[in-house]
Design a protein around this motif. Structure first.
Motif, short mmCIF file in Angstrom:
data_model
loop_
_atom_site.label_atom_id
_atom_site.label_comp_id
_atom_site.label_asym_id
_atom_site.label_seq_id
_atom_site.Cartn_x
_atom_site.Cartn_y
_atom_site.Cartn_z
N LEU A 104 0.87 -1.37 0.16
CA LEU A 104 -0.11 -0.04 -0.23
C LEU A 104 0.79 1.33 0.17
CD1 LEU A 104 -2.79 1.54 0.42
CD2 LEU A 104 -2.30 1.33 2.72
N HIS A 105 0.61 2.09 -0.77
CA HIS A 105 1.18 3.38 -1.18
C HIS A 105 0.00 4.56 -0.95
CE1 HIS A 105 4.37 6.77 -2.79
NE2 HIS A 105 3.61 7.05 -1.62
N GLN A 106 -0.09 5.27 -0.13
CA GLN A 106 -1.40 6.02 -0.07
C GLN A 106 -1.10 7.27 0.47
OE1 GLN A 106 -5.52 4.46 1.28
NE2 GLN A 106 -4.80 5.54 3.08
N ILE A 107 -1.77 8.45 -0.20
CA ILE A 107 -1.74 9.89 0.06
C ILE A 107 -3.17 10.33 0.96
CG2 ILE A 107 -1.38 12.35 -0.61
CD1 ILE A 107 0.96 10.70 -1.17
N GLU A 108 -3.36 10.71 1.95
CA GLU A 108 -4.29 10.97 2.67
C GLU A 108 -4.43 12.55 2.81
OE1 GLU A 108 -5.04 7.17 5.43
OE2 GLU A 108 -3.60 8.51 6.24
N LEU A 109 -5.53 13.06 2.22
CA LEU A 109 -5.87 14.50 2.63
C LEU A 109 -6.84 14.58 3.86
CD1 LEU A 109 -6.52 15.23 -1.27
CD2 LEU A 109 -4.37 15.32 -0.10
N PHE A 110 -6.53 15.19 4.72
CA PHE A 110 -7.32 15.48 5.86
C PHE A 110 -8.04 16.73 5.81
CE2 PHE A 110 -4.61 11.87 7.09
CZ PHE A 110 -5.38 11.50 8.29
N VAL A 111 -9.20 16.90 5.55
CA VAL A 111 -10.04 17.89 5.03
C VAL A 111 -11.03 18.59 6.36
CG1 VAL A 111 -11.62 18.98 3.66
CG2 VAL A 111 -9.98 17.35 2.94
N GLU A 112 -10.79 19.69 6.58
CA GLU A 112 -11.92 20.18 7.66
C GLU A 112 -13.44 20.03 7.23
OE1 GLU A 112 -12.66 24.68 9.73
OE2 GLU A 112 -11.80 24.37 7.48
N ALA A 113 -14.00 19.51 8.25
CA ALA A 113 -15.62 19.22 7.88
C ALA A 113 -16.44 20.16 8.97
CB ALA A 113 -15.80 17.80 8.22
N THR A 114 -17.13 21.08 8.26
CA THR A 114 -18.04 21.82 9.10
C THR A 114 -19.55 21.42 9.18
OG1 THR A 114 -17.93 23.63 7.59
CG2 THR A 114 -16.29 23.82 8.96
N ASN A 115 -20.29 21.91 10.16
CA ASN A 115 -21.83 21.86 10.08
C ASN A 115 -22.17 20.20 9.99
OD1 ASN A 115 -22.16 24.60 10.13
ND2 ASN A 115 -21.73 24.79 8.08
N PHE A 116 -21.54 19.30 10.67
CA PHE A 116 -21.97 17.95 10.53
C PHE A 116 -23.15 17.80 11.05
CE2 PHE A 116 -22.45 13.71 12.44
CZ PHE A 116 -21.80 13.01 11.28
N ARG A 117 -24.08 16.84 10.11
CA ARG A 117 -25.33 16.58 10.54
C ARG A 117 -25.45 15.20 10.16
NH1 ARG A 117 -24.10 20.23 7.24
NH2 ARG A 117 -24.55 19.36 5.13
N GLN A 118 -26.22 14.46 11.36
CA GLN A 118 -26.32 12.93 11.23
C GLN A 118 -27.65 12.92 10.39
OE1 GLN A 118 -24.09 10.88 12.81
NE2 GLN A 118 -25.31 9.22 11.71
N ILE A 119 -27.64 12.02 9.36
CA ILE A 119 -29.09 11.67 8.61
C ILE A 119 -29.41 10.51 8.40
CG2 ILE A 119 -28.71 13.86 7.30
CD1 ILE A 119 -27.74 12.16 4.86
N THR A 120 -28.77 9.60 8.67
CA THR A 120 -29.07 8.18 8.76
C THR A 120 -27.99 7.21 9.56
OG1 THR A 120 -29.42 6.36 7.10
CG2 THR A 120 -27.85 7.72 6.52
N GLU A 121 -28.08 5.89 9.16
CA GLU A 121 -26.85 5.20 9.92
C GLU A 121 -25.87 4.95 8.83
OE1 GLU A 121 -26.97 3.53 13.00
OE2 GLU A 121 -28.63 4.94 13.42
N ALA A 122 -24.79 4.55 9.25
CA ALA A 122 -23.38 4.33 8.37
C ALA A 122 -24.16 3.16 7.24
CB ALA A 122 -22.50 3.91 8.91
N SER A 123 -23.90 3.59 5.95
CA SER A 123 -24.22 2.55 4.95
C SER A 123 -23.21 1.46 4.55
CB SER A 123 -24.91 3.35 3.68
OG SER A 123 -23.79 3.95 3.34
N GLU A 124 -21.96 2.01 4.41
CA GLU A 124 -21.06 0.98 4.27
C GLU A 124 -19.67 1.30 4.94
OE1 GLU A 124 -20.18 0.72 -0.07
OE2 GLU A 124 -22.12 1.68 -0.59
N PRO A 125 -19.75 0.85 6.24
CA PRO A 125 -18.81 0.76 7.32
C PRO A 125 -17.59 0.05 6.53
CG PRO A 125 -20.25 -0.41 8.29
CD PRO A 125 -21.13 0.02 6.85
#
Length: 149
Positions: A85-106
């Motif tokens: 595995l060689h992976q670049i991960e972009l950590f992005v700011e998330a604002t105004n989080f809203r829970q709308i449902t259950e996780a669909s594909e954990p």
């Protein structure tokens, strides 16, 4: 040849807590920032929204890139990452989080999500552990954090 994988992770704060994907395997409980791979011809913002919905059941507004992490599994002393595995991960700011449902594909081994108090982050098995202090302080002094675990 093994392709480079690019992923996006949603850094979501609520008061003095951070949203984490909770996993369980033979190490016990462990935690990561929710997110995953960007698909071919998928934009960064669409991947951000899709991964957040799949892993948390939530929606958020995408902000700025906070930092970049690189993972090269063959250079790490671990058997928990896919070989080569060689992976670049972009950590992005998330604002105004809203829970709308259950996780669909954990993800594999994901058992849920948790709002982790920032002061508890050093006490749990969290990846990338080298970013705990910056995540706690909500302060990122450089964008590229290098090859870290």
């Amino acid at each position: 040849m093994h392709p480079l994988r690019v992923s996006v992770r949603a850094v979501c704060y609520r008061d003095d807590k951070i949203l984490l994907a909770e996993h369980r395997d033979d190490r016990g409980l462990w935690y990561i920032i929710p997110g995953g791979g960007i698909q071919h011809n998928e934009t960064l913002d669409l991947a951000f929204k899709r991964e957040l919905l799949e892993e948390t059941g939530g929606e958020a507004d995408m902000g700025d890139i906070l930092f970049v992490r690189e993972v090269i599994a063959d250079e790490l002393d671990t058997t928990y990452l896919p070989k080569h595995l060689h992976q670049i991960e972009l950590f992005v700011e998330a604002t105004n989080f809203r829970q709308i449902t259950e996780a669909s594909e954990p993800d594999k081994d994901q058992i849920g999500t948790v709002w982790m108090p920032l002061d508890k982050l050093p006490d749990v098995l969290f990846f990338p552990k080298t970013m705990v202090e910056a995540l706690q302080a909500k302060s990122f002094d450089k964008i590229y954090q290098g090859h870290i675990m």
